[in-house]
Design an enzyme around this catalytic site. Structure first.
Site, PDB file in Angstrom:
ATOM      1  N   ARG A   1     -14.437  -6.846  -0.647  1.00 59.25           N
ATOM      2  CA  ARG A   1     -13.694  -6.623   0.602  1.00 59.25           C
ATOM      3  C   ARG A   1     -13.092  -5.200   0.595  1.00 59.25           C
ATOM      4  O   ARG A   1     -12.466  -4.784  -0.370  1.00 59.25           O
ATOM      5  CB  ARG A   1     -12.582  -7.655   0.763  1.00 59.25           C
ATOM      6  CG  ARG A   1     -11.764  -7.506   2.051  1.00 59.25           C
ATOM      7  CD  ARG A   1     -10.496  -6.713   1.851  1.00 59.25           C
ATOM      8  NE  ARG A   1      -9.685  -6.620   3.062  1.00 59.25           N
ATOM      9  CZ  ARG A   1      -8.571  -5.918   3.162  1.00 59.25           C
ATOM     10  NH1 ARG A   1      -8.124  -5.253   2.117  1.00 59.25           N
ATOM     11  NH2 ARG A   1      -7.884  -5.868   4.290  1.00 59.25           N
ATOM     12  N   VAL A   2     -13.296  -4.495   1.659  1.00 58.57           N
ATOM     13  CA  VAL A   2     -12.709  -3.160   1.787  1.00 58.57           C
ATOM     14  C   VAL A   2     -11.761  -3.177   2.983  1.00 58.57           C
ATOM     15  O   VAL A   2     -12.109  -3.699   4.042  1.00 58.57           O
ATOM     16  CB  VAL A   2     -13.808  -2.089   1.986  1.00 58.57           C
ATOM     17  CG1 VAL A   2     -13.195  -0.719   2.230  1.00 58.57           C
ATOM     18  CG2 VAL A   2     -14.734  -2.040   0.762  1.00 58.57           C
TER      19      VAL A   2
ATOM     20  N   GLY B   1      -4.956  -4.967   7.253  1.00 51.16           N
ATOM     21  CA  GLY B   1      -6.039  -3.985   7.292  1.00 51.16           C
ATOM     22  C   GLY B   1      -7.080  -4.219   8.362  1.00 51.16           C
ATOM     23  O   GLY B   1      -7.507  -3.283   9.045  1.00 51.16           O
TER      24      GLY B   1
ATOM     25  N   THR C   1      -0.286   1.214   6.908  1.00 49.86           N
ATOM     26  CA  THR C   1      -0.133   0.072   6.005  1.00 49.86           C
ATOM     27  C   THR C   1       0.077  -1.197   6.839  1.00 49.86           C
ATOM     28  O   THR C   1       0.769  -1.160   7.852  1.00 49.86           O
ATOM     29  CB  THR C   1       1.043   0.248   5.030  1.00 49.86           C
ATOM     30  OG1 THR C   1       1.196  -0.971   4.287  1.00 49.86           O
ATOM     31  CG2 THR C   1       2.358   0.563   5.725  1.00 49.86           C
ATOM     32  N   GLY C   2      -0.541  -2.286   6.406  1.00 51.22           N
ATOM     33  CA  GLY C   2      -0.393  -3.534   7.142  1.00 51.22           C
ATOM     34  C   GLY C   2      -1.668  -4.349   7.084  1.00 51.22           C
ATOM     35  O   GLY C   2      -2.500  -4.147   6.198  1.00 51.22           O
TER      36      GLY C   2
ATOM     37  N   THR D   1       0.836  -1.201   0.000  1.00 46.65           N
ATOM     38  CA  THR D   1       0.000   0.000   0.000  1.00 46.65           C
ATOM     39  C   THR D   1       0.873   1.253   0.000  1.00 46.65           C
ATOM     40  O   THR D   1       1.997   1.219   0.496  1.00 46.65           O
ATOM     41  CB  THR D   1      -0.888  -0.047   1.267  1.00 46.65           C
ATOM     42  OG1 THR D   1      -1.828  -1.091   1.099  1.00 46.65           O
ATOM     43  CG2 THR D   1      -1.601   1.253   1.539  1.00 46.65           C
TER      44      THR D   1
HETATM   45  N1  ASP Z   1      -3.787  -2.173   4.696  1.00 40.53           N
HETATM   46  C1  ASP Z   1      -4.039  -2.672   3.364  1.00 40.53           C
HETATM   47  C2  ASP Z   1      -5.335  -3.453   3.331  1.00 40.53           C
HETATM   48  O1  ASP Z   1      -5.591  -4.193   4.270  1.00 40.53           O
HETATM   49  C3  ASP Z   1      -2.954  -3.548   2.857  1.00 40.53           C
HETATM   50  C4  ASP Z   1      -1.571  -2.970   2.879  1.00 40.53           C
HETATM   51  O2  ASP Z   1      -1.241  -2.114   3.700  1.00 40.53           O
HETATM   52  O3  ASP Z   1      -0.780  -3.386   2.018  1.00 40.53           O
HETATM   53  O4  ASP Z   1      -6.040  -3.361   2.361  1.00 40.53           O
END
Ligand code: ASP
Length: 307
Positions: A202-203, A227, A224-225, A174
């Site tokens: 999915r969100v 989600g 980011t991580g 992300t």
């Molecule tokens: N946080 C993002 C999600 O769950 C994924 C990511 O950070 O790469 O959609």
């Protein structure tokens, strides 16, 4: 007057030095440097934090190295469903889009939702219709295709898993940006393709105001991580609340959220944040996070690993 400042991320996760070839490391470093410069140059000319955030995120969305815009991961249906949000901390205005498939730069569509509609969040075909009305650039599926993401999807499908960007490397691709402008206003933006092989519809946390993205007069945050963990801990807003109501500094609030609260829940990832004084924090509890930052008159910082 506050110093202007900007920080960006291109995702966190298990990024191991031995797995990243020098060429790849150079590519990521260059991509982060260019994206940061796009935002920094605008801030230097007196543009708003919101404009700088949009410019930096567009650069990252256009680069297939990252899981946002071009290079977004595949959903279970073999589509690219993208989420994005932007927030202007000076007036608490926000715009977000979820599960859009054909928009070249979801961050610009999120900005259009914020500036041109009475709403905060649009999803799917409703959001795409707005993109058409505002003549934003649309692309067909081929534009978003990258072989690497396709291979990841095949692997995830075979294993019957829903994975964050790379399951084997556990890397979250992300992208996001946070900025403080010369007027002292803060803004945050985040954009993502979400999870490989995710269910239709999915969100994640990225487009959720207060979840993966938040900005006020206290701080601007982009996460980011994993989600689902960031949603359940209302991560970005929690950080701002710890500062506003708990009297914590940016660094203290980041430590509590990223190294304690998220770790206790089992949530892997990180965030970037800037406060009204121009202090920057780039915490993560994973192996690494693609990140860059720069404060007015200071040197650019670009890092991937823990140092
Ligand atoms: N946080 C993002 C999600 O769950 C994924 C990511 O950070 O790469 O959609």
């Amino acid at each position: 007057m506050a110093k202007f400042a900007i920080a960006i991320h291109g995702g966190a996760g298990t990024i191991k030095r031995e797995q990243l070839t020098p060429d790849k490391e150079f590519e990521y470093t260059r991509a982060l440097t260019d994206a940061l410069a796009a935002g920094y140059d605008l801030l230097e000319k007196g543009s708003s934090a919101t404009e700088a955030v949009e410019a930096a995120v567009i650069e990252l969305e256009n680069n297939p190295l990252f899981n946002a815009g071009k290079g977004s991961v595949f959903s279970a249906e073999g589509k690219h469903e993208m989420d994005a949000a932007i927030m202007d901390g000076s007036n608490l205005q926000a715009g977000a889009v979820a599960a859009v498939t054909s928009v070249r730069n979801p961050i610009s569509l999120a900005k259009a939702v914020m500036e041109q509609t009475k709403h905060v969040m649009l999803c799917g075909s409703g959001a795409e219709q707005l993109a058409k009305e505002f003549h934003l650039e649309l692309e067909d599926d081929e534009y978003f295709f990258t072989q690497q993401r396709f291979d990841q999807w095949q692997k995830a499908k075979e294993a019957g898993e829903v994975v964050l960007d790379h399951s084997d490397e556990k890397k979250f691709g992300t992208v996001g940006a946070v900025a403080l402008d010369v007027e002292g206003n803060l803004a945050a933006g985040t954009s993502t393709g979400g999870m490989t092989n995710k269910r239709y519809g999915r969100v994640g946390d990225s487009p959720l105001i207060g979840g993966g993205t938040y900005a006020s007069d206290i701080c601007a945050v982009s996460c980011t991580g994993d989600g689902e963990f960031f949603i359940r801990s209302v991560a970005a807003h929690s950080l701002a609340s710890m500062m506003k109501y708990g009297g914590k500094s940016l660094i203290e609030a980041c430590e509590q959220l990223v190294q304690k609260d998220l770790v206790e829940m089992g949530g892997e990832g990180g965030l970037i944040a800037v406060d009204g004084e121009g202090n920057i924090a780039l915490p993560f509890n994973s192996e690494g996070m693609y990140r860059a930052s720069r404060r007015q008159g200071e040197e650019l910082v670009v890092k991937i690993f823990r140092d």
